[in-house]
Design a protein around this motif. Structure first.
Motif, PDB file in Angstrom:
ATOM      1  N   ALA A   1      -4.905  -4.883   0.862  1.00  0.00           N
ATOM      2  CA  ALA A   1      -4.779  -4.993  -0.413  1.00  0.00           C
ATOM      3  C   ALA A   1      -4.674  -3.856  -1.338  1.00  0.00           C
ATOM      4  N   LEU A   2      -4.272  -2.701  -1.331  1.00  0.00           N
ATOM      5  CA  LEU A   2      -3.799  -1.574  -1.360  1.00  0.00           C
ATOM      6  C   LEU A   2      -2.508  -1.429  -1.345  1.00  0.00           C
ATOM      7  N   LEU A   3      -1.533  -1.538  -0.062  1.00  0.00           N
ATOM      8  CA  LEU A   3      -0.603  -1.759  -0.366  1.00  0.00           C
ATOM      9  C   LEU A   3       0.270  -3.209  -0.859  1.00  0.00           C
ATOM     10  N   GLU A   4      -0.832  -4.213  -1.079  1.00  0.00           N
ATOM     11  CA  GLU A   4       0.183  -5.473  -2.056  1.00  0.00           C
ATOM     12  C   GLU A   4      -0.294  -4.973  -3.055  1.00  0.00           C
ATOM     13  N   THR A   5      -1.268  -4.548  -3.893  1.00  0.00           N
ATOM     14  CA  THR A   5      -1.072  -4.014  -4.750  1.00  0.00           C
ATOM     15  C   THR A   5      -0.455  -2.975  -5.437  1.00  0.00           C
ATOM     16  N   GLY A   6       0.113  -1.810  -5.100  1.00  0.00           N
ATOM     17  CA  GLY A   6       0.895  -1.666  -4.929  1.00  0.00           C
ATOM     18  C   GLY A   6       2.849  -1.758  -5.084  1.00  0.00           C
ATOM     19  N   ALA A   7       3.048  -2.957  -4.407  1.00  0.00           N
ATOM     20  CA  ALA A   7       3.879  -3.684  -4.361  1.00  0.00           C
ATOM     21  C   ALA A   7       3.971  -3.927  -5.703  1.00  0.00           C
ATOM     22  N   ASN A   8       3.244  -4.725  -5.537  1.00  0.00           N
ATOM     23  CA  ASN A   8       2.293  -5.564  -7.608  1.00  0.00           C
ATOM     24  C   ASN A   8       3.067  -4.995  -8.324  1.00  0.00           C
ATOM     25  N   GLY A   9       3.195  -3.665  -8.319  1.00  0.00           N
ATOM     26  CA  GLY A   9       3.378  -2.825 -10.088  1.00  0.00           C
ATOM     27  C   GLY A   9       2.514  -2.439 -10.243  1.00  0.00           C
ATOM     28  N   SER A  10       0.774  -2.581  -9.770  1.00  0.00           N
ATOM     29  CA  SER A  10      -0.408  -2.908 -10.434  1.00  0.00           C
ATOM     30  C   SER A  10      -0.589  -1.207 -10.527  1.00  0.00           C
ATOM     31  N   TYR A  11      -0.378   0.300  -9.590  1.00  0.00           N
ATOM     32  CA  TYR A  11      -0.832   1.174 -10.139  1.00  0.00           C
ATOM     33  C   TYR A  11       0.624   1.645 -11.132  1.00  0.00           C
ATOM     34  N   ARG A  12       0.268   2.148 -12.719  1.00  0.00           N
ATOM     35  CA  ARG A  12       1.165   2.057 -13.688  1.00  0.00           C
ATOM     36  C   ARG A  12       0.886   3.779 -14.088  1.00  0.00           C
ATOM     37  N   ASP A  13      -0.156   4.101 -13.723  1.00  0.00           N
ATOM     38  CA  ASP A  13      -1.097   5.558 -14.432  1.00  0.00           C
ATOM     39  C   ASP A  13      -0.647   6.575 -13.311  1.00  0.00           C
ATOM     40  N   PHE A  14      -0.425   7.939 -13.755  1.00  0.00           N
ATOM     41  CA  PHE A  14      -0.637   8.713 -13.010  1.00  0.00           C
ATOM     42  C   PHE A  14      -2.265   8.782 -12.003  1.00  0.00           C
ATOM     43  N   SER A  15      -2.863   8.770 -12.679  1.00  0.00           N
ATOM     44  CA  SER A  15      -4.705   8.276 -12.145  1.00  0.00           C
ATOM     45  C   SER A  15      -4.989   7.355 -11.289  1.00  0.00           C
ATOM     46  N   ASP A  16      -3.943   6.156 -11.461  1.00  0.00           N
ATOM     47  CA  ASP A  16      -4.139   5.393 -10.588  1.00  0.00           C
ATOM     48  C   ASP A  16      -3.090   5.640  -9.201  1.00  0.00           C
ATOM     49  N   ALA A  17      -1.852   6.245  -9.228  1.00  0.00           N
ATOM     50  CA  ALA A  17      -1.413   7.330  -8.639  1.00  0.00           C
ATOM     51  C   ALA A  17      -2.092   7.718  -7.032  1.00  0.00           C
ATOM     52  N   GLU A  18      -3.160   9.523  -7.815  1.00  0.00           N
ATOM     53  CA  GLU A  18      -3.887   9.879  -6.765  1.00  0.00           C
ATOM     54  C   GLU A  18      -4.866   9.609  -6.360  1.00  0.00           C
ATOM     55  N   GLN A  19      -5.594   8.470  -6.704  1.00  0.00           N
ATOM     56  CA  GLN A  19      -6.678   7.871  -6.739  1.00  0.00           C
ATOM     57  C   GLN A  19      -6.021   6.677  -4.898  1.00  0.00           C
TER      58      GLN A  19
ATOM     59  N   VAL B   1       8.247   2.687  -3.452  1.00  0.00           N
ATOM     60  CA  VAL B   1       7.315   3.284  -2.255  1.00  0.00           C
ATOM     61  C   VAL B   1       6.548   2.139  -1.189  1.00  0.00           C
ATOM     62  N   PHE B   2       6.004   1.316  -2.023  1.00  0.00           N
ATOM     63  CA  PHE B   2       5.312   0.411  -1.642  1.00  0.00           C
ATOM     64  C   PHE B   2       5.716  -0.257  -1.375  1.00  0.00           C
ATOM     65  N   GLU B   3       6.871  -1.184  -1.774  1.00  0.00           N
ATOM     66  CA  GLU B   3       7.877  -2.445  -2.125  1.00  0.00           C
ATOM     67  C   GLU B   3       8.015  -1.736  -0.034  1.00  0.00           C
ATOM     68  N   LYS B   4       8.865  -1.000  -0.335  1.00  0.00           N
ATOM     69  CA  LYS B   4       9.338  -0.370   1.169  1.00  0.00           C
ATOM     70  C   LYS B   4       9.007  -0.287   2.226  1.00  0.00           C
ATOM     71  N   VAL B   5       7.055   0.389   2.040  1.00  0.00           N
ATOM     72  CA  VAL B   5       6.593  -0.304   3.075  1.00  0.00           C
ATOM     73  C   VAL B   5       6.045  -1.503   3.808  1.00  0.00           C
ATOM     74  N   THR B   6       6.312  -1.801   2.916  1.00  0.00           N
ATOM     75  CA  THR B   6       5.416  -3.746   2.737  1.00  0.00           C
ATOM     76  C   THR B   6       7.231  -4.097   3.166  1.00  0.00           C
ATOM     77  N   GLU B   7       8.124  -4.299   3.127  1.00  0.00           N
ATOM     78  CA  GLU B   7       9.106  -4.867   3.460  1.00  0.00           C
ATOM     79  C   GLU B   7       9.963  -4.093   5.285  1.00  0.00           C
ATOM     80  N   VAL B   8       8.946  -3.208   5.475  1.00  0.00           N
ATOM     81  CA  VAL B   8       9.093  -3.216   6.973  1.00  0.00           C
ATOM     82  C   VAL B   8       8.076  -3.499   7.733  1.00  0.00           C
ATOM     83  N   CYS B   9       7.158  -3.345   7.199  1.00  0.00           N
ATOM     84  CA  CYS B   9       5.524  -3.354   8.134  1.00  0.00           C
ATOM     85  C   CYS B   9       5.817  -5.118   7.892  1.00  0.00           C
ATOM     86  N   GLY B  10       5.985  -6.117   6.935  1.00  0.00           N
ATOM     87  CA  GLY B  10       6.091  -7.222   7.278  1.00  0.00           C
ATOM     88  C   GLY B  10       5.126  -7.868   6.727  1.00  0.00           C
ATOM     89  N   ASP B  11       4.465  -8.442   7.529  1.00  0.00           N
ATOM     90  CA  ASP B  11       2.875  -9.486   7.147  1.00  0.00           C
ATOM     91  C   ASP B  11       2.306  -8.782   7.330  1.00  0.00           C
TER      92      ASP B  11
END
Length: 463
Positions: free
Chosen positions: A376-394, A445-455
């Protein structure tokens, strides 16, 4: 500083990329205010006497020079706290020149005598419950976390009492992740009586960025989790502490935001609820943080814990996911409106988050549950939901906690191979500095991870 906490937490991954940090970086409010889930008040609100840290010392109690090989507990817990735990030096921080400067900016003559400082830098209980040996200068000592010991110290020391009977006498149940989160959050996030306002930050106080599992790793553990420990206390891995901490933080913030008086500082809203990096850059230059001039700064809510809570709900408690997600989105939107809208949106989130906390506490966070949250965290990242630095550090701390907790799984999760070895350095680099944080780069980075590991990296996929 919080950066030091993050360095040690990510150090669990044994990755050279950890060096990036060293260089850069309900029900209702009563649930948290009184520890209602455990039937106990927080230690700061005790009515039984606090005897002082020396009451826990002594070579036959918790001040042994070395762990006792024949004891079910190490017996050197006091020594670890005194020598290694930053809580033992919390009061001493108030005696520094930097603290004096912050106090002057706040109009405080002496930080060692001000409740706004002592509430979190010491065991600042009411004078009526301070025993003869109590010393406020001991900092955040034993009883600041474990509760006033007047009633339980004797039975605890006799060697025949059980942990459950001690908690019934007032020992605070720090082994319960929900109770522990309530305790830590009361200072590291804020509470009704001690809230880190923008005025406090403006005076020079370091920015607070809290994540429960990371902070637990940062402070040396003064308990030995062995067979005897597990007979007395419930087990919980780092992933569970992370999840409980995120939801509890979101709940606390929602409660605080729902209190209209706390949302204003004169004509302005309480900016401590907003993302610092939206208006400031060069965060490491604190307190002289430069203000962004281009593009024009626009305050955005610090919604990192709400984003994390949404991912947890989506992966583990789907029947609450929609309420949490919609509520979090409404809260973010209301932050651009007015205080009344923000107040109302926060009120609507309190009960869903409280229910999510209760439901999440029922999970063991085994391999499949950890992987579900990770997806869920990786998919959220690939969807661009981590928009602020505080999101990124968490989310970087979240990845660290989930991957560390996955070690030893009989079936290796995709996180160990797909994230740690190949991509964690990229996550570290993309979230290394608030002033240079780019959400597009971070998303890539999230898009790359989800692309490589697929489903396996997508919600519903298999690891």
């Amino acid at each position: 500083m919080w950066l030091g906490c993050l360095v040690e937490a990510l150090g669990r991954l044994r990755s050279p990329a950890v060096l990036w940090l060293g260089a850069s970086l309900a029900v209702n409010f009563a649930f948290f205010a009184t520890g209602e889930a455990t039937g106990q008040q927080l230690p700061r609100d005790d009515t039984q006497a606090h005897l002082g840290v020396e009451s826990c010392g002594g070579s036959v109690c918790h001040d042994a020079a070395q762990p006792w090989p024949t004891s079910p507990v190490t017996q050197n817990e006091y020594s670890i706290w005194k020598q290694q735990d930053r809580h033992s030096r919390a009061y001493a921080t108030l005696t520094t020149a930097e603290s004096a400067r912050i106090a002057r900016n706040l109009g405080i003559a002496d930080p060692t005598g001000a409740d706004i400082c002592l509430d979190c830098h010491a065991d600042n209980v009411a004078p009526a419950v301070r025993g003869p040996s109590f010393d406020i200068a001991e900092g955040v000592g034993c009883e600041a976390c474990h509760g006033g010991s007047a009633d339980w110290a004797g039975p605890h020391a006799d060697g025949f009492s059980w942990h459950k009977s001690n908690t019934a006498l007032g020992l605070y149940p720090t082994a319960d992740p929900v109770a522990l989160a309530a305790l830590c959050i009361s200072c590291h996030v804020g509470s009704e009586g001690s809230f880190p306002s923008h005025r406090l930050y403006g005076a020079g106080h370091p920015r607070l960025a809290f994540e429960l599992d990371t902070f637990l790793v940062r402070q040396p553990m003064h308990a030995q989790v062995d067979v005897d420990y597990l007979l007395r206390k419930p087990p919980a891995n780092g992933a569970k502490y992370w999840a409980i901490g995120q939801i509890a933080t979101a709940h606390r913030l929602a409660v605080l935001m729902s209190e209209a008086p706390r949302l204003s500082d004169g004509a302005f809203p309480e900016l401590a609820f907003y993302d610092c990096a939206a208006c400031h850059h060069r965060m490491t230059d604190w307190p002289a943080m430069a203000v962004r001039t281009s593009p024009n700064p626009k305050p955005r809510l610090n919604a990192a814990s709400f984003v994390m809570a949404t991912a947890i709900a989506a992966s583990l408690v789907p029947d609450l996911a929609m309420d949490v997600q919609r509520g979090s989105m409404a809260l973010r939107a209301a932050a651009f409106s007015d205080m009344a809208d923000l107040n109302e949106a926060a009120m609507q989130l309190v009960n869903p988050l409280n229910m999510l906390l209760s439901r999440t506490a029922e999970f063991d966070f085994d391999g499949s549950e950890r992987n579900a949250v990770l997806r869920a965290l990786l998919e959220t990242g690939a969807n661009g939901s981590y928009r602020d630095f505080s999101d990124a550090e968490q989310v970087v701390m979240a990845l660290a906690a989930l991957i560390a907790a996955s070690r030893g799984d009989s079936v290796r999760p995709m996180s160990a191979e797909g994230v740690t070895a190949r991509y964690m350095e990229m996550f570290y680099s993309a979230a290394a500095d608030a002033g240079r944080f780019d959400p597009i780069t971070f998303r890539a980075v999230f898009e790359k991870v989800t692309e490589v590991c697929g489903d396996a990296c997508r919600t519903g996929g298999r690891s």
